[in-house]
Design a protein around this motif. Structure first.
Motif, short mmCIF file in Angstrom:
data_model
loop_
_atom_site.label_atom_id
_atom_site.label_comp_id
_atom_site.label_asym_id
_atom_site.label_seq_id
_atom_site.Cartn_x
_atom_site.Cartn_y
_atom_site.Cartn_z
N ALA A 220 -26.88 -30.42 -24.10
CA ALA A 220 -27.23 -29.13 -24.68
C ALA A 220 -25.98 -28.36 -25.10
CB ALA A 220 -28.05 -28.30 -23.70
N GLU A 221 -24.96 -28.37 -24.22
CA GLU A 221 -23.72 -27.65 -24.53
C GLU A 221 -23.03 -28.26 -25.75
OE1 GLU A 221 -24.51 -27.14 -20.15
OE2 GLU A 221 -24.63 -28.75 -21.61
N LEU A 222 -23.07 -29.58 -25.85
CA LEU A 222 -22.46 -30.25 -26.99
C LEU A 222 -23.13 -29.81 -28.30
CD1 LEU A 222 -20.52 -32.38 -28.18
CD2 LEU A 222 -22.26 -34.12 -27.68
N GLN A 223 -24.44 -29.80 -28.32
CA GLN A 223 -25.15 -29.40 -29.52
C GLN A 223 -24.92 -27.93 -29.84
OE1 GLN A 223 -26.92 -31.60 -31.59
NE2 GLN A 223 -26.61 -29.81 -32.91
N ASP A 224 -24.95 -27.08 -28.79
CA ASP A 224 -24.70 -25.65 -29.00
C ASP A 224 -23.32 -25.42 -29.62
OD1 ASP A 224 -27.16 -25.08 -27.96
OD2 ASP A 224 -26.42 -24.49 -25.97
N THR B 15 -6.81 -37.90 -37.85
CA THR B 15 -7.05 -37.28 -36.54
C THR B 15 -6.03 -37.77 -35.53
OG1 THR B 15 -8.70 -36.87 -34.81
CG2 THR B 15 -8.65 -39.08 -35.75
N ASN B 16 -5.72 -36.93 -34.56
CA ASN B 16 -4.92 -37.37 -33.42
C ASN B 16 -5.73 -37.27 -32.13
OD1 ASN B 16 -5.06 -34.59 -33.09
ND2 ASN B 16 -2.91 -34.36 -32.51
N LEU B 17 -7.06 -37.21 -32.28
CA LEU B 17 -7.91 -37.13 -31.10
C LEU B 17 -7.72 -38.37 -30.24
CD1 LEU B 17 -11.26 -35.87 -32.65
CD2 LEU B 17 -9.81 -34.60 -31.09
N ARG C 54 -14.82 -34.74 -31.92
CA ARG C 54 -15.08 -36.13 -32.29
C ARG C 54 -16.38 -36.26 -33.10
NH1 ARG C 54 -14.30 -37.77 -27.58
NH2 ARG C 54 -12.08 -38.14 -27.77
N HIS C 55 -17.41 -35.53 -32.68
CA HIS C 55 -18.68 -35.58 -33.39
C HIS C 55 -18.57 -34.95 -34.78
CE1 HIS C 55 -20.53 -36.85 -29.65
NE2 HIS C 55 -21.69 -36.98 -30.26
N LEU C 56 -17.69 -33.96 -34.93
CA LEU C 56 -17.59 -33.25 -36.21
C LEU C 56 -16.58 -33.88 -37.17
CD1 LEU C 56 -17.70 -29.54 -34.99
CD2 LEU C 56 -19.53 -30.86 -36.05
N LEU C 57 -15.94 -34.95 -36.77
CA LEU C 57 -14.90 -35.56 -37.60
C LEU C 57 -15.36 -35.84 -39.04
CD1 LEU C 57 -12.00 -36.62 -37.58
CD2 LEU C 57 -12.86 -38.81 -36.77
N PRO C 58 -16.57 -36.37 -39.26
CA PRO C 58 -17.00 -36.63 -40.65
C PRO C 58 -17.14 -35.37 -41.50
CG PRO C 58 -18.35 -37.87 -39.08
CD PRO C 58 -17.57 -36.88 -38.29
N ARG C 59 -17.27 -34.21 -40.88
CA ARG C 59 -17.49 -32.98 -41.65
C ARG C 59 -16.19 -32.39 -42.19
NH1 ARG C 59 -22.01 -29.29 -38.50
NH2 ARG C 59 -23.52 -30.94 -38.03
N PHE C 60 -15.04 -32.91 -41.75
CA PHE C 60 -13.77 -32.31 -42.14
C PHE C 60 -12.93 -33.38 -42.84
CE2 PHE C 60 -14.13 -28.18 -40.25
CZ PHE C 60 -15.09 -28.36 -39.26
N PRO C 61 -12.99 -33.42 -44.17
CA PRO C 61 -12.32 -34.49 -44.91
C PRO C 61 -10.81 -34.52 -44.74
CG PRO C 61 -13.16 -32.79 -46.40
CD PRO C 61 -13.75 -32.52 -45.05
#
Length: 948
Positions: A135-139, A121-123, A169-176
């Motif tokens: 709420a927006e983050l989860q949506d 990642t380069n985040l 950042r939250h989805l990082l584990p989902r993208f190998p």
């Protein structure tokens, strides 16, 4: 492979250890026999970090670009479970979904291995909590999980970027395969979008034009998330690259931020709302403090003024501010920053007056941009006069800047240098300028909306041209100074200091070549920035900028010929890697050489002669290349650069090698490598596009094999790889693999080593977007498949790749692959196609004087003639084998001679001429002193045994 931890690192779990670069599974320290597909299946499951991989997804990773039956996957799973024995449950079948790796990676695993298991990642690191966006983050996270393209849409300042980065950042584990962000905000031209996206994805731009399709092809089947930020001003270019990725990269997901939808196929638009604000009549303080807008204001106000306490009166003023600002996060943060100076009620009073002035009581009828503009107007008016001057002049910076740069650009009679640090500090405290610490110094940046606002103010003041020129001149001087440091600083250190300035170089050139700019300033900056573009491998961008600068020069009589020469040399180098051996490349270098001769400029004579030499080598004009190499050496002998003559040896050695004069070629390359070398290689990489010493060693490895020294050849090739790794330069690294390691491993028959080297070449060329070397890698992969018995797949891949290469001007390394293709045709029972291929290769060798492979081509032709079985085939084949041996002897190519002698001895053996065959073959075999474990010597020894 020292220096490449990502290939050397091991993954450990329980009794097991996976070594990627050796493609090896160890159980209790002992290797377990495991097929290549099974190994790939295991690595894919491990890389999923415990998530379930669907069968289709797993198949696409293990068999990319192929359609296979599900039972193939089941066979690999069974093979793995058999290898795991009692631990077979390490791979779990999830009914109806797929497979899951359940092993626990040990905490003691090497750092490099742990890094390998973490998605790239380069985040940027988060510096503050995302407030009021639960709420927006989860949506948004749910939408990205369901849709491949999601666009966060909303007005400026609404927090699209902040929300998008938090989602990523939250989805990082989902993208190998990683999560990456491409920032389009600093860009002014749609042509720069592909390069920016490729850089964000970790693809250092290489040879050829970088396009959205080439990026999509490089991404391939990777399971990654790309965030494309601030698309609105380049909406068409952003939509184009998004659609290309969606079409060609089935596992990639995209998250965009923009003020308007991309209107791309498959897009799901999520409109980012304002932060929640309490109703005007809400008097419940506990309830009010739960609203996102108020929570954000309270957090930022406390940061600005620790004594801030949200009591009833203060909370009422706070909610009024949040409502007046429509819950826009950026506006709220700007307002909160002023609490320390004016108190909450003072801020509320001033803000209210400002909005009344702009909206006349009908604020909501105006676009949200006007609301943000009002906030910026208000913030600007609260600044002192020196701060206002500083802010609007800082708008000329497109990227980050240091305090030194800011001072150099913004000072004037009404803003002394002594006041600039305090003004910058004041702007940072008011959230108009952001600050971050880098390894070298503090770096500052204007938010994009603030920069646009400040630039308008600068234009209104009548100072835009003055400070845009000051900005361009500053960066021209900066890079002129930086280029003198190229020979004294490590490349990583130099790039850390200068690489991040690319956005400001682009902005400065955009102004310089505009109608209101100054072309002379632009020419100077273009010349100064060439080393930066070269080391970033942005050769297409370099070519466009140099073309622009050349077009701006004065008519021939009045132009600065030195600058013209510098631009022409840069143009030739850029064309070399974007268009290849085309007439324009030759013309640019030839014109540069003509001027260099007139000016008696030795440095640019050498650059131009090198460029012309590479052009001729790429075009397979070996005789002309030899003439240019000899001229280069004569000029180098009079150069003050003591390392110029060794480069001339390298050029002559290469030409001699392709002409078939291996002994002379080896002498020149050995003299170069045994002589002095630069302590810092960056200047030579800039001048010659890759490191000449590393490339010389890699080609020497092939020569050593030809001369009958296979063990030395392998060691030399490996040393070339190690040196390339240490330099950390993509083009040099790929050259080391393509010209040395991969070739020699296949020539010696070391297929395991070839597998490792080819894998690294393909991965490196793909990661850095180097299409030419990826084509080389595909050819080597094809040959490897053929040699391992998968003739059908190898033939298909090699034929298709060579067809692509035939349309390019890069033909120097064509002959070995044509030879392999001819043999593959014969194995497929299509000897006529094989014969046609060999005849074409021999015609090419005669036309270009590329004779180093002629002996092998003649030998293969003899074998094909025998297979065709025409009348007198044996006589024709014997003549070809004899001719092959004769060529090999004249070229001091003992390995070719051994192959030719083995083919002829085999023919004689079949004709019951065993005694004659034994004498011929043993005479050649006895001349070898090493390498008896290589494929050719093993075959010769076996044949000799049968002749007794």
């Amino acid at each position: 492979m020292a220096g490449l931890p990502e290939y050397e690192a091991a993954i450990e779990f329980g009794r097991f250890r996976v070594v990627r670069h050796r493609r090896e599974l160890l159980v209790d320290g002992r290797p377990v026999e495991l097929g290549g597909r099974a190994f790939d299946t295991l690595v894919a499951l491990i890389d999923a970090h415990g998530t379930v991989l669907g069968k289709d997804d797993l198949i696409s990773r293990v068999w990319p670009d192929r359609v296979v039956e599900e039972n193939n996957l089941q066979a690999q799973i069974s093979s793995l479970r058999k290898a795991f024995g009692p631990d077979r449950d390490l791979i779990r079948t999830v009914a109806g979904r797929g497979y899951q790796f359940t092993g626990e990676i040990r905490g003691t695993t090497a750092t490099a291995a742990a890094a390998m298991l973490s998605p790239a990642t380069n985040l940027p690191e988060t510096v503050s909590e995302l407030i009021g966006r639960e709420a927006e983050l989860q949506d948004a996270m749910d939408l990205v999980a369901k849709h491949r393209l999601v666009t966060l849409v909303g007005p400026g300042g609404i927090g699209k970027t902040r929300l998008g980065l938090e989602v990523a950042r939250h989805l990082l584990p989902r993208f190998p395969d990683g999560v990456f962000v491409a920032e389009l905000g600093p860009l002014s031209s749609p042509e720069l979008v592909p390069a920016t996206v490729a850089t964000a994805l970790g693809l250092t731009l290489g040879a050829g034009t970088v396009s959205r399709d080439s990026i999509a092809a490089a991404v391939g089947t990777k399971q990654l998330l790309l965030v494309i930020d601030n698309c609105e001003h380049l909406i068409d270019a952003a939509a184009g690259i998004v659609e290309a990725l969606l079409r060609a990269s089935p596992a990639a997901s995209l998250l965009a931020t923009s003020r308007e939808p991309l209107r791309a196929s498959g897009e799901y638009v999520y409109r980012v709302p304002s932060l929640a604000v309490p109703a005007e009549d809400n008097q419940d303080i506990d309830d009010v403090l739960r609203y996102g807008a108020v929570r954000l204001f309270v957090s930022r106000a406390r940061a600005a003024e620790p004594r801030y306490v949200p009591d009833i009166r203060v909370t009422a003023a706070t909610t009024a501010i949040c409502r007046h600002l429509d819950g826009i996060p950026l506006a709220i943060e700007l307002a909160a920053a002023r609490v320390a100076a004016f108190g909450v009620e003072g801020v509320a009073a001033r803000l209210g007056d400002r909005f009344h002035l702009l909206t006349g009581g009908r604020r909501m009828a105006l676009p949200h941009q006007q609301t943000l503009r009002a906030t910026l107007d208000w913030s600007y008016e609260l600044l002192s006069e020196p701060e206002q001057i500083t802010l609007r002049r800082l708008a000329v910076f497109a990227g980050g800047f240091s305090l030194e740069a800011a001072t150099a650009v913004v000072v004037s009679h009404d803003l002394p240098a002594s006041e600039v640090p305090d003004c910058v500090a004041g702007l940072v405290s008011r959230s108009l300028v952001s600050a971050s610490a880098s390894e070298l110094s503090m770096q500052y940046r204007l938010l994009e909306t603030t920069r646009a606002y400040a630039r308008e103010r600068l234009s209104e003041s009548g100072e835009l041209a003055t400070f845009a020129r000051r900005h361009a001149e500053y960066f021209s001087a900066l890079f002129e100074r930086g280029n003198t440091e190229l020979g004294a600083r490590p490349v990583t250190e130099w790039m850390a200091g200068y690489g991040k300035q690319i956005d400001d170089v682009r902005a400065a050139l955009g102004w310089a070549f505009s109608p209101s700019g100054n072309a002379a300033v632009g020419v100077a900056l273009t010349i100064a920035a060439v080393p930066l573009w070269t080391h970033l491998s942005l050769m297409e961008e370099c070519r466009g900028r140099v073309d622009q600068a050349l077009a701006s020069l004065e008519p021939a009589a009045g132009r600065d010929r030195r600058r013209e020469m510098q631009l022409l040399a840069a143009l030739g180098a850029a064309l070399m890697y974007t268009k290849g051996a085309v007439p324009e490349t030759h013309s640019a270098f030839a014109r540069a050489l003509e001027i260099a001769d007139d000016l008696e400029d030795t440095d640019y004579r050498l650059r131009a002669l090198w460029g012309l030499w590479v052009h001729c080598m790429n075009a397979s004009d070996v005789r002309q290349a030899m003439s240019l190499a000899e001229r280069f050496s004569r000029v180098a002998a009079n150069s003050t650069d003591l390392l110029a003559s060794p480069v001339g040896d390298r050029m002559i050695g290469f030409a001699l090698h392709f002409l078939g004069k291996q002994a002379d070629a080896r002498r020149h390359l050995a003299r170069m490598l045994d002589g002095p070398r630069p302590s810092v290689h960056v200047p030579y990489i800039v001048r010659f596009q890759f490191d000449p010493w590393v490339t010389a060693r890699s080609r020497l490895a092939t020569i050593l094999w030809l001369q009958g020294h296979p063990d030395q050849a392998l060691a030399t090739a490996q040393r070339g790889v190690d040196e390339a790794v240490a330099l950390n330069h993509a083009v040099t690294l790929c050259n080391a693999f393509a010209q040395g390691a991969c070739s020699v491993a296949l020539l010696t028959g070391d297929l395991e080593a070839a597998e490792r080297f080819v894998t690294v070449l393909l991965e490196s060329s793909e990661r850095h977007g180097l299409a030419f070397w990826r084509a080389d890698g595909r050819c080597f992969r094809s040959v490897l498949l053929i040699k391992r018995g998968d003739n059908v797949r190898g033939l298909d891949m090699l034929s298709a790749t060579l067809d692509e290469l035939s349309k390019t001007p890069f033909h120097t390394r064509y002959d070995p692959f044509l030879a392999e293709l001819a043999e593959a045709w014969c194995r497929a029972g299509r000897a006529p196609e094989g014969l046609a291929t060999i005849d074409w290769a021999l015609e090419r060798a005669a036309a270009t004087d590329g004779r180093w492979y002629v002996a092998e081509l003649l030998r293969i032709k003899g074998e094909i003639v025998l297979q065709l079985g025409a009348p007198n085939a044996a006589l024709a084949a014997e003549a070809l084998f004899r001719e092959s041996i004769d060529w090999a002897q004249r070229q001091d190519a003992l390995s070719w001679e051994l192959r030719g002698a083995t083919s002829l001895a085999r023919l004689w053996h079949g004709q019951r001429r065993g005694s004659q065959a034994r004498v011929l073959l043993s005479a050649v075999y006895r001349r070898f002193t090493e390498g008896f474990g290589t494929a050719d010597l093993i075959a010769a020894k076996a044949l000799l045994a049968s002749l007794r």
